[in-house]
Design a protein around this motif. Structure first.
Motif, PDB file in Angstrom:
ATOM      1  N   ALA A 158     -12.404  -3.727  10.016  1.00 38.44           N
ATOM      2  CA  ALA A 158     -11.849  -2.724   9.069  1.00 38.44           C
ATOM      3  C   ALA A 158     -10.520  -3.433   8.474  1.00 38.44           C
ATOM      4  N   GLY A 159     -10.255  -3.152   7.272  1.00 42.58           N
ATOM      5  CA  GLY A 159      -9.115  -3.696   6.552  1.00 42.58           C
ATOM      6  C   GLY A 159      -8.342  -2.555   5.945  1.00 42.58           C
ATOM      7  N   LEU A 160      -6.886  -2.673   5.760  1.00 43.66           N
ATOM      8  CA  LEU A 160      -5.961  -1.878   5.322  1.00 43.66           C
ATOM      9  C   LEU A 160      -5.050  -2.403   4.132  1.00 43.66           C
ATOM     10  N   LYS A 161      -5.328  -1.780   2.957  1.00 41.88           N
ATOM     11  CA  LYS A 161      -4.130  -2.260   1.868  1.00 41.88           C
ATOM     12  C   LYS A 161      -3.109  -1.361   1.504  1.00 41.88           C
ATOM     13  N   THR A 162      -1.998  -1.489   1.362  1.00 39.70           N
ATOM     14  CA  THR A 162      -1.005  -0.250   1.226  1.00 39.70           C
ATOM     15  C   THR A 162       0.097  -0.959   0.093  1.00 39.70           C
ATOM     16  N   PHE A 163       0.703  -0.037  -0.435  1.00 39.11           N
ATOM     17  CA  PHE A 163       1.698  -0.364  -1.570  1.00 39.11           C
ATOM     18  C   PHE A 163       2.580   1.008  -1.564  1.00 39.11           C
ATOM     19  N   ILE A 164       3.958   0.846  -2.213  1.00 32.56           N
ATOM     20  CA  ILE A 164       4.756   1.815  -2.601  1.00 32.56           C
ATOM     21  C   ILE A 164       4.685   2.267  -3.888  1.00 32.56           C
ATOM     22  N   ASP A 165       4.264   3.392  -4.509  1.00 35.11           N
ATOM     23  CA  ASP A 165       4.002   3.779  -5.654  1.00 35.11           C
ATOM     24  C   ASP A 165       5.422   3.776  -6.417  1.00 35.11           C
ATOM     25  N   ASP A 166       5.547   3.122  -7.448  1.00 36.02           N
ATOM     26  CA  ASP A 166       6.707   2.863  -8.455  1.00 36.02           C
ATOM     27  C   ASP A 166       7.323   4.231  -8.704  1.00 36.02           C
ATOM     28  N   TRP A 167       6.643   4.943  -9.158  1.00 29.55           N
ATOM     29  CA  TRP A 167       7.066   6.258  -9.530  1.00 29.55           C
ATOM     30  C   TRP A 167       7.412   7.340  -8.936  1.00 29.55           C
ATOM     31  N   THR A 168       6.465   7.679  -7.676  1.00 28.41           N
ATOM     32  CA  THR A 168       6.653   8.710  -6.781  1.00 28.41           C
ATOM     33  C   THR A 168       7.490   8.060  -5.653  1.00 28.41           C
ATOM     34  N   GLY A 169       7.609   6.884  -5.320  1.00 26.02           N
ATOM     35  CA  GLY A 169       8.056   6.558  -3.898  1.00 26.02           C
ATOM     36  C   GLY A 169       6.998   6.756  -2.839  1.00 26.02           C
ATOM     37  N   ASP A 170       5.709   7.526  -2.998  1.00 28.74           N
ATOM     38  CA  ASP A 170       4.967   7.474  -1.855  1.00 28.74           C
ATOM     39  C   ASP A 170       4.133   6.147  -1.489  1.00 28.74           C
ATOM     40  N   LYS A 183      -9.499   6.280   0.873  1.00 27.32           N
ATOM     41  CA  LYS A 183      -8.199   6.413   0.172  1.00 27.32           C
ATOM     42  C   LYS A 183      -7.242   7.439   0.489  1.00 27.32           C
ATOM     43  N   TYR A 184      -5.878   7.335   1.052  1.00 22.22           N
ATOM     44  CA  TYR A 184      -5.104   8.240   1.474  1.00 22.22           C
ATOM     45  C   TYR A 184      -3.828   8.044   0.613  1.00 22.22           C
ATOM     46  N   TRP A 185      -2.876   8.714   0.891  1.00 19.38           N
ATOM     47  CA  TRP A 185      -1.547   8.885   0.370  1.00 19.38           C
ATOM     48  C   TRP A 185      -0.453   9.580   1.513  1.00 19.38           C
ATOM     49  N   ALA A 186       0.769   8.923   1.599  1.00 25.01           N
ATOM     50  CA  ALA A 186       1.666   9.662   2.457  1.00 25.01           C
ATOM     51  C   ALA A 186       2.987   9.640   1.622  1.00 25.01           C
ATOM     52  N   PRO A 187       3.866  10.593   1.951  1.00 24.03           N
ATOM     53  CA  PRO A 187       5.370  10.452   1.764  1.00 24.03           C
ATOM     54  C   PRO A 187       5.936   9.509   2.521  1.00 24.03           C
ATOM     55  N   THR A 188       6.722   8.712   2.028  1.00 21.81           N
ATOM     56  CA  THR A 188       7.592   7.516   2.796  1.00 21.81           C
ATOM     57  C   THR A 188       8.351   8.179   3.673  1.00 21.81           C
ATOM     58  N   PRO A 189       8.192   8.185   4.954  1.00 19.90           N
ATOM     59  CA  PRO A 189       9.184   8.600   6.084  1.00 19.90           C
ATOM     60  C   PRO A 189      10.521   8.408   5.831  1.00 19.90           C
ATOM     61  N   ALA A 191      12.450   7.663   8.040  1.00 21.09           N
ATOM     62  CA  ALA A 191      12.841   6.522   8.918  1.00 21.09           C
ATOM     63  C   ALA A 191      12.361   5.115   8.457  1.00 21.09           C
ATOM     64  N   GLY A 192      11.820   5.319   7.263  1.00 25.47           N
ATOM     65  CA  GLY A 192      11.322   3.967   6.672  1.00 25.47           C
ATOM     66  C   GLY A 192      10.038   3.642   7.222  1.00 25.47           C
ATOM     67  N   LEU A 193       9.542   2.519   6.845  1.00 25.96           N
ATOM     68  CA  LEU A 193       7.992   1.960   6.989  1.00 25.96           C
ATOM     69  C   LEU A 193       7.672   1.690   8.418  1.00 25.96           C
ATOM     70  N   THR A 194       8.609   1.840   9.210  1.00 25.42           N
ATOM     71  CA  THR A 194       8.309   1.629  10.627  1.00 25.42           C
ATOM     72  C   THR A 194       7.710   2.977  11.433  1.00 25.42           C
ATOM     73  N   ALA A 195       8.088   3.994  10.777  1.00 21.03           N
ATOM     74  CA  ALA A 195       7.690   5.277  11.049  1.00 21.03           C
ATOM     75  C   ALA A 195       6.169   5.717  10.910  1.00 21.03           C
ATOM     76  N   ASP A 196       5.609   6.670  11.364  1.00 21.46           N
ATOM     77  CA  ASP A 196       4.294   7.041  11.288  1.00 21.46           C
ATOM     78  C   ASP A 196       4.197   7.971  10.030  1.00 21.46           C
ATOM     79  N   PRO A 197       3.363   7.493   8.999  1.00 19.23           N
ATOM     80  CA  PRO A 197       3.369   8.469   7.884  1.00 19.23           C
ATOM     81  C   PRO A 197       2.564   9.688   8.112  1.00 19.23           C
TER      82      PRO A 197
END
Length: 474
Positions: A158-170, A183-189, A191-197
């Protein structure tokens, strides 16, 4: 609707949670290596009371040697092409795909990142606009991660590619498995990127969810630097960070000595300092080349304290730099900037360790690059046997032109093919193909009864009328 059901092992959300946590853990390591490379080292430790007054000095007490270690290795890692099967020259079609994706330039960035932080990634995808030219992108180690089958360091599960959307911050994320793409999306927690989205489906107009993975293989490929048998990859500077910290600590000590003790301090006893009418002391002496100090009282004694010797600080820094050079097999003259009375043979000997290290690094890095190339040809519908594909690396050894020509002439007497000699010379695969075509054309002209072609193009033998020539001159 949020997907809140607890996933089972092997399910998409199970992979999402697992890979995200591993990626969050890895980011700390990557960020640390990246800060050191860029010169943003931790400030040297001094007493807390002294920190506010010495912040500027502390920032000046950072000399970035680990960045030179990375650059010295990365600048000798250059992909010149790919060879398939028993072909003597690089594969034109694969190089066309490589260049169409600007990977002839991006691969340098990719390899530098791998040397710097331990690994980088590449993503391959079919091109809906041109099936013969699949898409290849270089991916950052803080945004991509790959999971392997149990007991394997090469079979990707398996492989995972992530990034932060510049417009929404998601957070946008794409999970790749052997047969499907999720494909998934989640609001940025908060607590930051160390938390569980909290992952939710990210549906794209015109695409199924999940989308079919046409390659039937995880298209995200890891390119590791210094991998071990447990599958971990390591930065080139991981084990010399303590050396860098010691250098910075010595630098702040030297700067403090320069600031407060690198000048001769005078002292005087038995002298009464004069004061003005308000009782304020008057400066009795002014130093200048044309001034003389005169003290009438014979009981006054004048002396001076010696300035602090800065040489021990400089020697200590040089010692730590040499230790770093030895550990990383980086020529000491690269780090110290000193080179005098050194002949070519000595210089070659000092760089032999770095060249050997680069050749060793090329093997694991090359395995990842080769896998990217195989996926690209597979996505393009290439039906050839791709098992024998290999990377053509640029020669990491720097040699003078005279030395190189002499070595190539000697190699030619041993029957080494001309294409191999051209490659050793440093010609690109495009140049080698052009030279080979020109040589074949020359051979065809010779066989066609034109032996003069051995000596280059024919001169212009057109005879003009002397009278016409004279007329033109007039």
């Amino acid at each position: 609707m949020a997907l809140s059901q607890k996933p089972k092992p092997g399910e998409p959300l199970w992979w999402m949670d697992r890979l995200w946590k591993q990626l969050a853990e890895r980011r700390r390591y990557v960020d640390k290596m990246r800060l050191y490379y860029s010169g943003q080292h931790p400030l040297p430790m001094i007493q807390d009371k002294a920190k506010p007054g010495f912040q500027k000095l502390l920032r000046q007490a950072r000399s970035n040697y680990v960045g030179l270690v990375v650059d010295a290795t990365a600048e000798r890692l250059q992909v010149d092409g790919f060879r398939l099967g028993k072909n003597q020259v690089g594969d034109k079609e694969l190089w066309r795909i490589w260049q169409a994706n600007s990977m002839d330039a991006d691969s340098d960035l990719q390899l530098t990142e791998a040397v710097k932080v331990g690994r980088s990634f590449a993503l391959v995808a079919p091109n809906p606009k041109d099936r013969s030219t699949p898409l290849i992108t270089a991916e950052d180690a803080t945004q991509a991660i790959v999971a392997y089958e149990a007991g394997s360091r090469r079979t990707r599960q398996a492989g995972l590619k992530t990034f932060i959307d510049d417009w929404t911050g998601d957070i946008w994320a794409t999970l790749f498995t052997g047969g499907w793409i999720f494909k998934y999306w989640a609001p940025t927690p908060q607590a930051g990127l160390t938390a569980d989205p909290k992952w939710e489906r990210r549906e794209v107009h015109g695409e199924d969810w999940p989308a079919r993975n046409e390659l039937d293989a995880v298209p995200l490929v890891e390119i590791p630097n210094r991998p071990d048998l447990l599958g971990e990859a390591h930065s080139e500077i991981e084990d010399v960070l303590d050396d860098q910290d010691r250098i910075n600590k010595t630098l702040i000590d030297r700067i403090m000595a320069q600031e407060f003790a690198a000048f001769r301090q005078r002292w005087m006893t038995g002298y009464e300092v004069p004061t003005d009418d308000s009782g304020q002391p008057i400066e009795p002496f002014q130093s200048a080349v044309d001034r003389l100090w005169v003290i009438e009282d014979e009981n006054v004694k004048v002396g001076e304290f010696q300035a602090t010797d800065l040489r021990p600080y400089l020697d200590s820094i040089e010692s730590d730099v040499q230790h770093m050079a030895a550990r990383t097999r980086t020529p000491a003259q690269y780090l110290l900037g000193k080179l005098s009375n050194v002949n070519g043979e000595t210089l070659k000997a000092t760089e032999s360790g770095l060249v050997a290290k680069v050749r060793q690094r090329q093997r694991p890095l090359g395995e990842g690059v080769e896998e990217v190339a195989r996926l690209a040809l597979q996505a393009a519908g290439d039906s050839r046997d791709l098992s024998a594909l290999e990377v053509i690396w640029h020669n990491p050894e720097f040699r003078t032109e005279g030395e190189l020509v002499d070595a190539l002439v000697k190699m030619s007497t041993l029957g080494v093919p001309r294409e191999a000699l051209w490659e050793r010379w440093g010609a690109s695969q495009t140049e080698i193909a052009q030279w080979r075509e020109l040589a074949d054309q020359q051979a065809s002209r010779i066989l066609g009864g034109d032996p003069a072609s051995l000596f280059g193009p024919k001169p212009d033998t057109t005879v003009t009328d002397p009278a016409e020539s004279d007329g033109d001159a007039d």
